[in-house]
Scaffold this active site. Structure first.
Site, short mmCIF file in Angstrom:
data_model
loop_
_atom_site.label_atom_id
_atom_site.label_comp_id
_atom_site.label_asym_id
_atom_site.label_seq_id
_atom_site.Cartn_x
_atom_site.Cartn_y
_atom_site.Cartn_z
CB CYS A 1 -1.06 -0.10 1.16
SG CYS A 1 -2.09 -1.39 1.38
CD GLU B 1 13.79 -20.06 -17.44
OE1 GLU B 1 14.31 -20.92 -16.72
OE2 GLU B 1 14.70 -19.18 -18.14
#
Length: 721
Positions: free
Chosen positions: A129, A505
């Site tokens: 935040c 990956e």
């Protein structure tokens, strides 16, 4: 367990902050009622809070009902369940124009009880935040979740108020059932602020999972190992694997001096991959302060750095990586005119790579022969393949290389630039599946959102390209294969509120988890450099705010990244130390652990593309994990590439000290030029470099080169290289 201030309250407590944690018998019910000039937000019983607004929003809908905490049947009937309250909340905001939504949020935030200072601490901070947001929560005697939240931003307080009003008093299972998609209308502010409600909800759900586990008698699992870097640069290790990593962050000074003396005397530059052995990386990082021609990066930048070192006068380049990396460095130096600069590997044995091996297989050749029969076709090959593979595939199907950071942009541009194109990606099956997943997600985005990713695409074009995207399904990285079901489930349960990083990956489960985190500003999916930049950027933001904070990052790639991460974090801490009075900011890097790490058997279906990890293990003398002394804090191993660890410090010192190699004693270490020819009689070195040069052009211009487009449209068998 309830937060400490809840447990200490007595029956006479009237402070507003006590309301969310009152006992079932005396629990006040906060009705969040939008204000108008004649009406104030009030708490009907127990304490007295009244906040009025100066302006009047549109006529309010019915008040949001609060949860029943007593377990009484009459209360159950009187108050709506959390799911219904959330839907009403979403409907309320959906019905309002943007300006009125903001006013409604501010009104709700004004009525939210303040947390006491004792709870406004870093341990309760909600990460991700822009503003400071705190969340506390636990279970009361009736088995209900009790929440309280606060923020130093009025809009963020509004988000907190909405979620607390809907979920305080809910059963843990009801909290877990809350669907973030249903609350999308709450995102009324800037994107950086709008992620607050989602991150607070994730924090609530994490506490709900812990409550269920405690109720069912499940002992909390051991945490993943981690390293914590403090504002003073000190490193604190948690877990045996982290302790081993930390040990190499303060390298032997005599080894540093020995290496630097040889580098300076012989004019040797060093390029190393992020996944290098931590002992070697620690020494290289320290040596770089005395000799600038040392660079640690991802595979693409290694060759570029070697050229820059040659331009600066280096006569030799030592490559610490797998063999295709030293091949690329040799070929790129030759292309740049530095034929006399020697290139040396750091192992006397072959240093393989599961991805590079997959692309040199007969199955991959069959994959491309299918592509050659489906014109127009473009082969997009991952940079982590051998030069010989690049050459042979380019003669079968026009080829361009890509990295994990530019593969999406490359494919989207290709589809935009060449009509009716078929794209064939390989050899990483996980990355191919993740790209397809990403495009499926894009297909349901708005045209405006898609245009932000690529200006020439919209929902129609993305939907049309999906059946023309093909990827190889029998190759993957044996390290990233570790991030499967077991690791993902533990991250969901215990690290869902942390920053998540994932290499492109990784298997689909980890990819999806990190993509979800990305939507709320808490995740990144990409290359090793993308991951490093993500960590640095969030640390910069925390340093700019200069308030106490603990930033926790889950490292979804090879653990060798830690040396570069620690160096970058320390550098940022040092840079800010002279400009401001330091707050207590820490960065924690978490190493996920698998009970198998690198395994000869399938783990929960993670080898779903049929890649034979066992075949790779048969070639190795080093396997990461507890059996070879690299154990983590639970019975398993962390992501550690056994191939990269073949680059030893002893080999590096041996090569550097024996240069120049007048007696040819270093022949097994030398990266030789490719003198072999392709099927069409061209030099492998020249043809293999062409897909790389095509990518260079794309990186510079954001378009495929005209030559490659002609090869795709008309065939490249007759094209001169």
């Amino acid at each position: 367990m309830l937060p400490h201030h809840a447990a200490s309250m007595d029956a006479s407590t009237t402070h507003a902050a006590a309301a969310p944690f009152a006992t079932p018998a005396n629990k006040p019910r906060l009705l969040l009622i939008p204000p108008n000039p004649s009406r104030c937000l009030a708490r009907p019983r127990g304490g007295s809070v009244a906040v009025c607004c100066a302006h009047s929003p549109p006529p309010p809908p019915a008040p949001l009902p609060r949860a029943a905490a007593s377990g009484n049947d009459e209360d159950e009937e009187e108050f709506a369940p959390p799911g219904l309250r959330l839907r009403r909340l979403a409907e309320e905001f959906r019905a309002l124009p943007d300006a009125a939504r903001v006013r409604r949020l501010l009104a709700y935030g004004a009525a939210l009880p303040r947390l006491p200072e004792a709870d406004r601490v870093a341990a309760n901070r909600v990460m991700g935040c822009v503003a400071q947001v705190w969340l506390v929560g636990g279970v009361d005697g009736a088995g209900r979740m009790r929440f309280a939240a606060d923020s130093d931003s009025e809009i963020s307080r509004g988000y907190c108020a909405c979620l607390v009003s809907a979920l305080d008093g809910a059963r843990p299972e009801e909290v877990l059932d809350a669907d973030p998609a249903h609350l999308a209308p709450l995102g009324v502010a800037a994107r950086s602020r709008a992620s607050t409600w989602h991150n607070v909800l994730v924090g609530m759900q994490k506490r709900a999972r812990a409550a269920i586990a405690e109720r069912e008698g499940r002992a909390p699992g051991q945490p993943f190992p981690s390293l914590v870097i403090g504002r003073d640069g000190a490193v604190r290790a948690q877990g045996s694997y982290a302790e081993a990593q930390a040990m190499f962050l303060s390298p032997d000074n005599s080894k540093i001096v020995e290496l630097v003396n040889a580098l300076v005397e012989k004019k040797i530059g060093i390029v190393a991959h992020f996944y290098m052995d931590p002992e070697v990386q620690g020494i290289l990082t320290a040596a770089k302060r005395q000799w600038p021609h040392i660079h640690i990066s991802d595979s693409l930048v290694m060759a570029d750095s070697a050229v820059q070192m040659a331009e600066a006068g280096c006569e030799y380049i030592a490559v610490l990586g797998v063999d295709f990396m030293s091949e690329n460095v040799r070929a790129i130096l030759d292309q740049a005119g530095f034929n006399k600069v020697g290139v040396y590997r750091m192992s006397s044995e072959q240093i393989g790579c599961s991805l590079a091996d997959a692309a040199s297989s007969s199955a991959y050749t069959h994959f491309l022969k299918t592509a050659s029969r489906s014109p127009p076709s473009l082969h997009v090959i991952y940079i982590n393949t051998s030069l010989e593979t690049k050459a042979h595939t380019h003669e079968l199907v026009p080829t361009i290389t890509c990295t994990s950071s530019n593969v999406v942009a490359t494919i989207l541009q290709a589809f935009a630039q060449i009509p009716d194109l078929n794209v064939w990606y390989g050899p990483d099956s996980y990355m191919g599946a993740n790209i397809a997943d990403l495009f499926q997600r894009m297909a349901i985005m708005s045209d405006e959102e898609i245009a932000e990713i690529h200006p020439d695409h919209n929902r129609k074009t993305i939907s049309s390209l999906l059946p023309r995207l093909h990827y190889y399904q029998n190759g993957n990285c044996i390290v990233h294969d570790m991030f499967g079901h077991e690791v993902v489930e533990k991250i969901k349960a215990e690290y869902c509120d942390a920053f998540l990083t994932a290499h492109f990956e990784v298997p689909g489960e980890m990819f999806s988890l990190s993509m979800e985190a990305k939507t709320r500003g808490m995740g990144v999916v990409g290359s090793t450099q993308n991951i490093l930049d993500f960590i640095k950027n969030h640390l910069k933001q925390a340093l700019d705010r200069n308030v106490d904070n603990h930033l926790q990052f889950v490292l979804g790639t090879e653990s060798g990244m830690i040396t570069s991460i620690v160096a970058a974090v320390r550098e940022l801490f040092d840079a800010y130390e002279s400009r401001q009075e330091g707050s207590n900011i820490e960065v924690e890097i978490v190493f996920p652990v698998s009970s198998d790490a690198v395994s000869k058997t399938s783990v929960n279906g993670s080898h779903r593309f049929g890649s034979s990890v066992a075949d790779e293990l048969d070639k190795l003398t080093i396997v990461p994990g507890v059996n070879s002394g690299e154990g983590c804090s639970i019975h398993g191993g962390c992501a550690s590439c056994p191939y990269m660890k073949m680059n030893s410090l002893a080999a590096l010192l041996n090569v550097c000290q024996q240069l120049p190699d007048e007696d040819n004693r270093l022949s097994v270490y030398k990266a030789n030029r490719f003198n072999a020819k392709t099927a069409l009689g061209k030099l492998v070195a020249e043809v293999g470099c062409e897909p790389i040069l095509h990518m260079r052009h794309f990186q510079a211009t954001k378009k495929l080169p005209d030559k490659l487009v002609r090869q795709v449209m008309h065939g490249n068998r007759g094209e001169p290289s």
